[in-house]
Write a protein that holds these residues in place. Structure first.
Motif: not given
Length: 108
Positions: A71-83
């Motif tokens: 999938g999309e790297l930006c989605q993983m980075l968004k998850l990390a930011d939320e974490f």
């Protein structure tokens, strides 16, 4: 502890155990989850806790890792930011092996 070289079918590799010397040990427990998030993105989230030690000293480790499976790297980075909004943490690029060598060097 010596590595188990039985995983290698070539018997010529078994003589290497004579030359190998343990420098440090990583001893940790891993919990991992596969997360399906937005836009068909899959991320493995793993938490490692334990320690790295030499014959003379040790250090604790507690790591959270996010690995993009698809999938999309930006989605993983968004998850990390939320974490990060819920947990006090800092990004760390140093591997467990690098931490082990650093620990070994600090005692020499």
């Amino acid at each position: 502890a010596r590595p188990d070289l039985n995983f290698f079918p070539d018997s010529r590799i078994h003589h290497l155990t004579y030359w190998l010397q343990e420098l440090f040990t990583t001893d940790f427990h891993r919990e991992a989850w596969l997360l399906s998030i937005a836009n068909h993105t899959e991320v493995e989230c793993a938490i490692d806790s334990g320690k790295i030690y030499t014959s003379e000293c040790e250090t604790s480790i507690c790591e959270v890792e996010f690995e993009l499976i698809k999938g999309e790297l930006c989605q993983m980075l968004k998850l990390a930011d939320e974490f990060a909004a819920y947990v006090s943490w800092r990004p760390e690029l140093e591997t467990k092996a690098e931490k082990g060598f650093k620990l070994l060097k600090s005692r020499r």
